[in-house]
Design an enzyme around this catalytic site. Sequence first.
Site, PDB file in Angstrom:
ATOM      1  N   ASP A   1     -10.159  -7.556   7.038  1.00  0.00           N
ATOM      2  CA  ASP A   1      -9.187  -6.551   6.567  1.00  0.00           C
ATOM      3  C   ASP A   1      -9.815  -5.730   5.428  1.00  0.00           C
ATOM      4  OD1 ASP A   1      -6.350  -5.382   6.419  1.00  0.00           O
ATOM      5  OD2 ASP A   1      -6.706  -6.091   4.386  1.00  0.00           O
TER       6      ASP A   1
ATOM      7  N   LYS B   1      -5.534   1.815   8.037  1.00  0.00           N
ATOM      8  CA  LYS B   1      -6.613   1.052   8.667  1.00  0.00           C
ATOM      9  C   LYS B   1      -6.206  -0.408   8.767  1.00  0.00           C
ATOM     10  CE  LYS B   1      -8.067  -1.656   6.124  1.00  0.00           C
ATOM     11  NZ  LYS B   1      -7.769  -2.693   5.084  1.00  0.00           N
TER      12      LYS B   1
ATOM     13  N   SER C   1      12.299   1.338   6.689  1.00  0.00           N
ATOM     14  CA  SER C   1      11.956   0.031   6.149  1.00  0.00           C
ATOM     15  C   SER C   1      13.020  -0.966   6.543  1.00  0.00           C
ATOM     16  CB  SER C   1      11.867   0.100   4.619  1.00  0.00           C
ATOM     17  OG  SER C   1      11.767  -1.201   4.100  1.00  0.00           O
TER      18      SER C   1
ATOM     19  N   ILE D   1       0.832  -1.220   0.000  1.00  0.00           N
ATOM     20  CA  ILE D   1       0.000   0.000   0.000  1.00  0.00           C
ATOM     21  C   ILE D   1       0.860   1.261   0.000  1.00  0.00           C
ATOM     22  CG2 ILE D   1      -0.357   0.233   2.506  1.00  0.00           C
ATOM     23  CD1 ILE D   1      -2.972   0.695  -0.310  1.00  0.00           C
TER      24      ILE D   1
HETATM   25  P1  NAP Z   1       2.361  -5.578   3.338  1.00  0.00           P
HETATM   26  O1  NAP Z   1       2.790  -5.175   1.984  1.00  0.00           O
HETATM   27  O2  NAP Z   1       2.297  -7.018   3.672  1.00  0.00           O
HETATM   28  O3  NAP Z   1       3.268  -4.912   4.463  1.00  0.00           O
HETATM   29  C1  NAP Z   1       3.576  -3.561   4.491  1.00  0.00           C
HETATM   30  C2  NAP Z   1       4.937  -3.352   5.102  1.00  0.00           C
HETATM   31  O4  NAP Z   1       4.843  -3.368   6.512  1.00  0.00           O
HETATM   32  C3  NAP Z   1       5.971  -4.420   4.791  1.00  0.00           C
HETATM   33  O5  NAP Z   1       6.486  -4.258   3.501  1.00  0.00           O
HETATM   34  C4  NAP Z   1       6.983  -4.163   5.867  1.00  0.00           C
HETATM   35  O6  NAP Z   1       7.721  -3.019   5.501  1.00  0.00           O
HETATM   36  C5  NAP Z   1       6.120  -3.744   7.037  1.00  0.00           C
HETATM   37  N1  NAP Z   1       5.928  -4.847   7.976  1.00  0.00           N
HETATM   38  C6  NAP Z   1       5.351  -6.043   7.757  1.00  0.00           C
HETATM   39  N2  NAP Z   1       5.373  -6.801   8.872  1.00  0.00           N
HETATM   40  C7  NAP Z   1       5.962  -6.045   9.806  1.00  0.00           C
HETATM   41  C8  NAP Z   1       6.297  -6.256  11.166  1.00  0.00           C
HETATM   42  N3  NAP Z   1       5.977  -7.391  11.789  1.00  0.00           N
HETATM   43  N4  NAP Z   1       6.902  -5.263  11.827  1.00  0.00           N
HETATM   44  C9  NAP Z   1       7.211  -4.114  11.223  1.00  0.00           C
HETATM   45  N5  NAP Z   1       6.920  -3.842   9.932  1.00  0.00           N
HETATM   46  C10 NAP Z   1       6.305  -4.805   9.244  1.00  0.00           C
HETATM   47  O7  NAP Z   1       0.954  -4.950   3.698  1.00  0.00           O
HETATM   48  P2  NAP Z   1       0.077  -3.847   2.950  1.00  0.00           P
HETATM   49  O8  NAP Z   1      -0.837  -4.526   2.007  1.00  0.00           O
HETATM   50  O9  NAP Z   1       0.925  -2.740   2.458  1.00  0.00           O
HETATM   51  O10 NAP Z   1      -0.834  -3.402   4.174  1.00  0.00           O
HETATM   52  C11 NAP Z   1      -0.354  -2.580   5.225  1.00  0.00           C
HETATM   53  C12 NAP Z   1      -1.554  -1.942   5.889  1.00  0.00           C
HETATM   54  O11 NAP Z   1      -2.256  -1.181   4.903  1.00  0.00           O
HETATM   55  C13 NAP Z   1      -2.573  -2.961   6.437  1.00  0.00           C
HETATM   56  O12 NAP Z   1      -3.096  -2.513   7.660  1.00  0.00           O
HETATM   57  C14 NAP Z   1      -3.669  -3.000   5.389  1.00  0.00           C
HETATM   58  O13 NAP Z   1      -4.932  -3.269   5.939  1.00  0.00           O
HETATM   59  C15 NAP Z   1      -3.614  -1.572   4.854  1.00  0.00           C
HETATM   60  N6  NAP Z   1      -4.103  -1.455   3.485  1.00  0.00           N
HETATM   61  C16 NAP Z   1      -3.686  -2.293   2.511  1.00  0.00           C
HETATM   62  C17 NAP Z   1      -4.222  -2.203   1.223  1.00  0.00           C
HETATM   63  C18 NAP Z   1      -3.785  -3.087   0.101  1.00  0.00           C
HETATM   64  O14 NAP Z   1      -4.390  -3.016  -0.979  1.00  0.00           O
HETATM   65  N7  NAP Z   1      -2.734  -3.879   0.238  1.00  0.00           N
HETATM   66  C19 NAP Z   1      -5.190  -1.243   0.955  1.00  0.00           C
HETATM   67  C20 NAP Z   1      -5.550  -0.362   1.955  1.00  0.00           C
HETATM   68  C21 NAP Z   1      -5.004  -0.485   3.217  1.00  0.00           C
HETATM   69  P3  NAP Z   1       9.316  -3.005   5.400  1.00  0.00           P
HETATM   70  O15 NAP Z   1       9.677  -4.251   4.641  1.00  0.00           O
HETATM   71  O16 NAP Z   1       9.523  -1.758   4.614  1.00  0.00           O
HETATM   72  O17 NAP Z   1       9.843  -2.950   6.768  1.00  0.00           O
END
Ligand code: NAP
Length: 307
Positions: free
Chosen positions: A167, A89, A35, A13
């Site tokens: 989610d 969120k 990151s 995201i």
């Molecule tokens: P993601 O790609 O799986 O993770 C986002 C980043 O968070 C990872 O690249 C990592 O960043 C960091 N991370 C993951 N696990 C971690 C941990 N245990 N401790 C610290 N940092 C950690 O997830 P995402 O889809 O971007 O979602 C992140 C948030 O955005 C969620 O709450 C989700 O509900 C929300 N969201 C997602 C979307 C979507 O379409 N994907 C849409 C709207 C909202 P680094 O590798 O850079 O450290």
Amino acid sequence: MAQKIALVGIGKIARDQHLPAIFANPDWSLEAVVSRNAGVEGFDHYNTLDDLLKDRADIDTISLAIPPQPRFAYTATALKAGKNVMLEKPPGQSLAECFALEDMAKQNGVSIFATWHSRYADCVPDLKAWLSERTLRQLRITWKEDVRRWHPGQEWIWEPGGMGVFDPGINALSILTEILPFPVHLSQASLLFPENRATPIAANLSFDNPVSADMTAEFDWRQEGPQSWDIDIETDQGSARLSLGGEKLEIDGKVVKQGTNNEYANLYARMAELVRGGQSDMDLSPMIHVCDAFSLGRRLETAPFEF
Ligand code: NAP
């Protein structure tokens, strides 16, 4: 003058939405990213939030685009360091965490924003205005998507605190709680858990409400083919359909608005406004419904899930 911001968590995201929205908004200047794995070319990179806070006292705002499980610790660290915080969120993995963060922001005199991106979809205000002049009879949320397509390999959504199908489902609930002219509460739920996973793959919810409207939500992550992010509404004076997660609005079967995706642009505009005004926005009503679903819901089991 642009306010200095750092983005934490360079995942899906962050790349899809946060970075483009920050770059497009002259109120914000991206100064650094935090990151564990990735940098963003042209910007300072820190491996930990503590390193950033030590080195860059000039950055006033931290935006967290990480999963809900680690979010409390990151947010508490940033708030205690006197930074404004913008939360993806859901704002935490439990309500108590969110209440504690809200208090911490107050104590430290900084802004906290629990963002609900779907609320900022183009057609949500139009539907809210339309509904405010009518009596609701029926409301059906249909949020059905393919988890393999939208969350490939994301193990955290299957872990406690990851919320599973809630989610995306919480996005629908964030729209519901925005458009209704009255509060509602969950009356019944059933949650379907894959036998090898800690969070649900599907859920059915019903809501009690002051006008006795038939109000239900169906969330399912097993949807192949066409995907549905729809809310269908019947009132005493016609019907409405909000689709594409809030981007398209039909009234009585005719398209009255087809928007574009401005959700994150609107979120960063709102955060700039909150910081300028020294205010916070921490509406937890979508989260309350999710927590109630885990509390009230009947647990059913289904086939194991593997990516
Ligand atoms: P993601 O790609 O799986 O993770 C986002 C980043 O968070 C990872 O690249 C990592 O960043 C960091 N991370 C993951 N696990 C971690 C941990 N245990 N401790 C610290 N940092 C950690 O997830 P995402 O889809 O971007 O979602 C992140 C948030 O955005 C969620 O709450 C989700 O509900 C929300 N969201 C997602 C979307 C979507 O379409 N994907 C849409 C709207 C909202 P680094 O590798 O850079 O450290």
